[in-house]
Write a protein that holds these residues in place. Structure first.
Motif, PDB file in Angstrom:
ATOM      1  N   THR A 187      17.259   7.902  59.526  1.00 35.13           N
ATOM      2  CA  THR A 187      18.694   8.018  59.799  1.00 35.13           C
ATOM      3  C   THR A 187      19.205   9.394  59.407  1.00 35.13           C
ATOM      4  N   TYR A 188      18.820   9.842  58.233  1.00 37.29           N
ATOM      5  CA  TYR A 188      19.243  11.171  57.784  1.00 37.29           C
ATOM      6  C   TYR A 188      18.707  12.254  58.729  1.00 37.29           C
ATOM      7  N   PHE A 240      28.526  14.152  50.785  1.00 37.57           N
ATOM      8  CA  PHE A 240      28.818  15.543  51.142  1.00 37.57           C
ATOM      9  C   PHE A 240      30.298  15.854  50.959  1.00 37.57           C
ATOM     10  N   GLY A 241      31.163  14.859  51.211  1.00 35.09           N
ATOM     11  CA  GLY A 241      32.578  15.071  50.959  1.00 35.09           C
ATOM     12  C   GLY A 241      32.860  15.287  49.488  1.00 35.09           C
ATOM     13  N   ARG A 242      32.152  14.570  48.645  1.00 33.53           N
ATOM     14  CA  ARG A 242      32.355  14.705  47.194  1.00 33.53           C
ATOM     15  C   ARG A 242      32.048  16.115  46.730  1.00 33.53           C
ATOM     16  N   TYR A 243      31.018  16.724  47.311  1.00 36.34           N
ATOM     17  CA  TYR A 243      30.605  18.058  46.890  1.00 36.34           C
ATOM     18  C   TYR A 243      31.074  19.154  47.851  1.00 36.34           C
ATOM     19  N   ASP A 244      32.022  18.821  48.708  1.00 37.35           N
ATOM     20  CA  ASP A 244      32.580  19.793  49.649  1.00 37.35           C
ATOM     21  C   ASP A 244      31.497  20.502  50.459  1.00 37.35           C
ATOM     22  N   ILE A 245      30.500  19.749  50.907  1.00 30.66           N
ATOM     23  CA  ILE A 245      29.462  20.292  51.780  1.00 30.66           C
ATOM     24  C   ILE A 245      29.893  19.996  53.210  1.00 30.66           C
ATOM     25  N   PRO A 246      30.264  21.026  53.976  1.00 28.43           N
ATOM     26  CA  PRO A 246      30.824  20.772  55.309  1.00 28.43           C
ATOM     27  C   PRO A 246      29.779  20.307  56.306  1.00 28.43           C
ATOM     28  N   LEU A 247      30.161  19.340  57.123  1.00 25.07           N
ATOM     29  CA  LEU A 247      29.326  18.913  58.231  1.00 25.07           C
ATOM     30  C   LEU A 247      29.631  19.785  59.431  1.00 25.07           C
ATOM     31  N   PRO A 248      28.638  20.454  60.021  1.00 25.61           N
ATOM     32  CA  PRO A 248      28.919  21.324  61.168  1.00 25.61           C
ATOM     33  C   PRO A 248      29.371  20.516  62.372  1.00 25.61           C
ATOM     34  N   PRO A 249      30.142  21.130  63.275  1.00 22.25           N
ATOM     35  CA  PRO A 249      30.676  20.407  64.433  1.00 22.25           C
ATOM     36  C   PRO A 249      29.603  19.737  65.283  1.00 22.25           C
ATOM     37  N   ALA A 250      28.410  20.325  65.335  1.00 22.64           N
ATOM     38  CA  ALA A 250      27.360  19.773  66.188  1.00 22.64           C
ATOM     39  C   ALA A 250      26.780  18.477  65.630  1.00 22.64           C
ATOM     40  N   VAL A 251      27.087  18.172  64.358  1.00 21.37           N
ATOM     41  CA  VAL A 251      26.543  16.968  63.749  1.00 21.37           C
ATOM     42  C   VAL A 251      27.577  15.861  63.811  1.00 21.37           C
ATOM     43  N   PRO A 252      27.262  14.697  64.369  1.00 23.57           N
ATOM     44  CA  PRO A 252      28.257  13.626  64.472  1.00 23.57           C
ATOM     45  C   PRO A 252      28.675  13.137  63.095  1.00 23.57           C
ATOM     46  N   THR A 253      29.942  12.750  62.955  1.00 20.77           N
ATOM     47  CA  THR A 253      30.436  12.207  61.694  1.00 20.77           C
ATOM     48  C   THR A 253      30.568  10.698  61.767  1.00 20.77           C
ATOM     49  N   SER A 254      30.118  10.092  62.849  1.00 23.90           N
ATOM     50  CA  SER A 254      30.184   8.650  62.984  1.00 23.90           C
ATOM     51  C   SER A 254      29.003   8.174  63.777  1.00 23.90           C
ATOM     52  N   THR A 255      28.533   6.984  63.508  1.00 31.84           N
ATOM     53  CA  THR A 255      27.413   6.412  64.268  1.00 31.84           C
ATOM     54  C   THR A 255      27.905   5.483  65.375  1.00 31.84           C
ATOM     55  N   ASN A 256      29.242   5.384  65.529  1.00 34.24           N
ATOM     56  CA  ASN A 256      29.779   4.512  66.567  1.00 34.24           C
ATOM     57  C   ASN A 256      29.565   5.120  67.944  1.00 34.24           C
ATOM     58  N   PRO A 302      21.201   1.989  59.209  1.00 32.26           N
ATOM     59  CA  PRO A 302      21.678   3.306  59.639  1.00 32.26           C
ATOM     60  C   PRO A 302      23.158   3.531  59.351  1.00 32.26           C
ATOM     61  N   ARG A 303      23.998   2.493  59.495  1.00 29.71           N
ATOM     62  CA  ARG A 303      25.422   2.647  59.191  1.00 29.71           C
ATOM     63  C   ARG A 303      25.637   2.866  57.693  1.00 29.71           C
ATOM     64  N   VAL A 304      24.886   2.130  56.886  1.00 31.50           N
ATOM     65  CA  VAL A 304      24.991   2.283  55.433  1.00 31.50           C
ATOM     66  C   VAL A 304      24.618   3.701  55.021  1.00 31.50           C
ATOM     67  N   VAL A 305      23.521   4.198  55.559  1.00 30.07           N
ATOM     68  CA  VAL A 305      23.037   5.545  55.207  1.00 30.07           C
ATOM     69  C   VAL A 305      24.013   6.613  55.673  1.00 30.07           C
ATOM     70  N   ALA A 306      24.481   6.499  56.918  1.00 29.40           N
ATOM     71  CA  ALA A 306      25.406   7.501  57.451  1.00 29.40           C
ATOM     72  C   ALA A 306      26.695   7.553  56.634  1.00 29.40           C
ATOM     73  N   SER A 307      27.229   6.390  56.289  1.00 19.43           N
ATOM     74  CA  SER A 307      28.457   6.344  55.497  1.00 19.43           C
ATOM     75  C   SER A 307      28.247   6.959  54.124  1.00 19.43           C
ATOM     76  N   PHE A 308      27.114   6.652  53.502  1.00 17.81           N
ATOM     77  CA  PHE A 308      26.834   7.195  52.173  1.00 17.81           C
ATOM     78  C   PHE A 308      26.796   8.719  52.193  1.00 17.81           C
ATOM     79  N   PHE A 309      26.085   9.297  53.144  1.00 17.87           N
ATOM     80  CA  PHE A 309      25.954  10.751  53.147  1.00 17.87           C
ATOM     81  C   PHE A 309      27.255  11.447  53.510  1.00 17.87           C
ATOM     82  N   ARG A 310      28.071  10.837  54.352  1.00 19.54           N
ATOM     83  CA  ARG A 310      29.380  11.435  54.618  1.00 19.54           C
ATOM     84  C   ARG A 310      30.192  11.524  53.322  1.00 19.54           C
ATOM     85  N   GLU A 311      30.168  10.443  52.545  1.00 24.50           N
ATOM     86  CA  GLU A 311      30.930  10.442  51.295  1.00 24.50           C
ATOM     87  C   GLU A 311      30.312  11.375  50.257  1.00 24.50           C
TER      88      GLU A 311
END
Length: 320
Positions: free
Chosen positions: A186-187, A304-320, A293-302
């Motif tokens: 998933t990661y 990276f948000g905690r440590y202010d690590i930006p997700l680049p635009p090309a990487v989806p922020t949702s698995t929906n 996969p939903r559990v893993v995706a949600s965890f990493f979003r949170e």
């Protein structure tokens, strides 16, 4: 970081620490810390405001780097406490090497030079990977790990995408269970792709401790029960995140709950946390191929948000 007030708390603690200096010293100190220059008249108006104005554009990773420079130079107990309360203290000590992704027998390691802490793998080295490059303040990204893999394997040097796929396949060989595979795949699907290589590498099966004796060779349990971490991420500013995937063997024997085994596990977690590591556990049951996969995706979003690590635009922020 968990919420919007935390970066401001960190900025304020840094500014208070620096404003203990004389007004005429503050501009030079800010420049030394990597902040924007200014003139003394602004600092004479308000030392605290002078520093805050230069900290305002910085996100948490940059703020943490500045904070570390401050506490390394002089006493700043309030700032030290703020870093600790935010989980941003990181791990002390110099990074030396990673021994990871073993897909065969346990490596046999000797201390070749005790003065310089030089380790050598004298047997079964072919079954594990060893990363010994210096680790910068930005941590270890997937792109850097792929670059290392390309230099290690000249056949992979020409095509970064092919090298990324080959390294990913090699890491998968070391995974110990289907839930670990769900987490890793998933990661990889979310972040080991265009726009994502700058994000932290997810490193499987990392040796943290090493006991040269096997369990069978010991009459009693050894002092280093958990020698490998399931996964490790090396984030900016010495933040190290351990991920553990718990199957029944972590808390039961032959299907029966074992309090001693569980106590041993949580005791080891405490020691890791006291050493500065972040430790997160997943139950194997929540990492099935349906909801995992939903559990893993949600965890990493949170995370990276905690440590202010930006997700680049090309990487989806949702698995929906």
């Amino acid at each position: 970081m968990g919420d919007a007030v935390k970066p401001e708390t960190l900025r304020s603690a840094i500014a208070r620490a620096v404003s203990e200096l004389k007004s005429y010293e503050v501009p030079g100190e800010c420049v030394r810390l990597g902040l924007a220059p200014g003139d003394e008249s602004e600092a004479f108006g308000s030392k605290f405001r002078y520093v805050m104005n230069r900290l305002r554009p910085l996100a948490v990773p940059e703020l943490t780097a500045v904070a570390r420079k401050v506490i390394d130079e002089y006493e700043a107990p309030e700032l030290d406490q703020v870093l600790a309360s935010l989980g941003m203290t990181g791990v002390d000590g110099e990074f030396k090497n990673l021994i990871f992704a073993a897909n065969g027998p346990k490596p046999e390691i000797v201390l070749r030079d005790a003065v310089n802490n030089r380790l050598d793998i004298v047997r079964n080295a072919q079954y594990c990977l060893t990363y010994t490059r210096p680790l910068g303040a930005a941590g270890l990204s997937w792109a850097e790990l792929v670059n290392w893999w390309q230099q290690r394997d000249p056949a992979a040097a020409g095509d970064q995408a092919a090298a990324s796929r080959a390294l990913c396949a090699r890491l998968v060989e070391s995974l110990a269970s289907p839930p670990e595979e769900v987490l890793f795949h998933t990661y990889a699907a979310l972040y080991f792709r265009e726009g994502g290589p700058a994000l932290p590498a997810l490193i499987p099966q990392v040796y943290l401790h090493y006991d040269p004796y096997t369990t069978k060779a010991r009459a009693t349990p050894g002092p280093l029960t958990r020698q490998r971490m399931d996964f490790l991420l090396l984030l900016p500013n010495r933040v190290r995140v351990v991920l553990e995937v718990d199957g029944q063997q972590h808390y039961s024997i032959n299907g029966k709950a074992n309090p001693e085994l569980y106590a041993q596990m949580v005791s080891e977690d405490r020691q890791l946390k006291l050493s500065g590591y972040e430790v997160f556990r997943f139950g194997g049951h929540e990492l099935d191929r349906t909801i995992g996969p939903r559990v893993v995706a949600s965890f990493f979003r949170e995370l990276f948000g905690r440590y202010d690590i930006p997700l680049p635009p090309a990487v989806p922020t949702s698995t929906n």
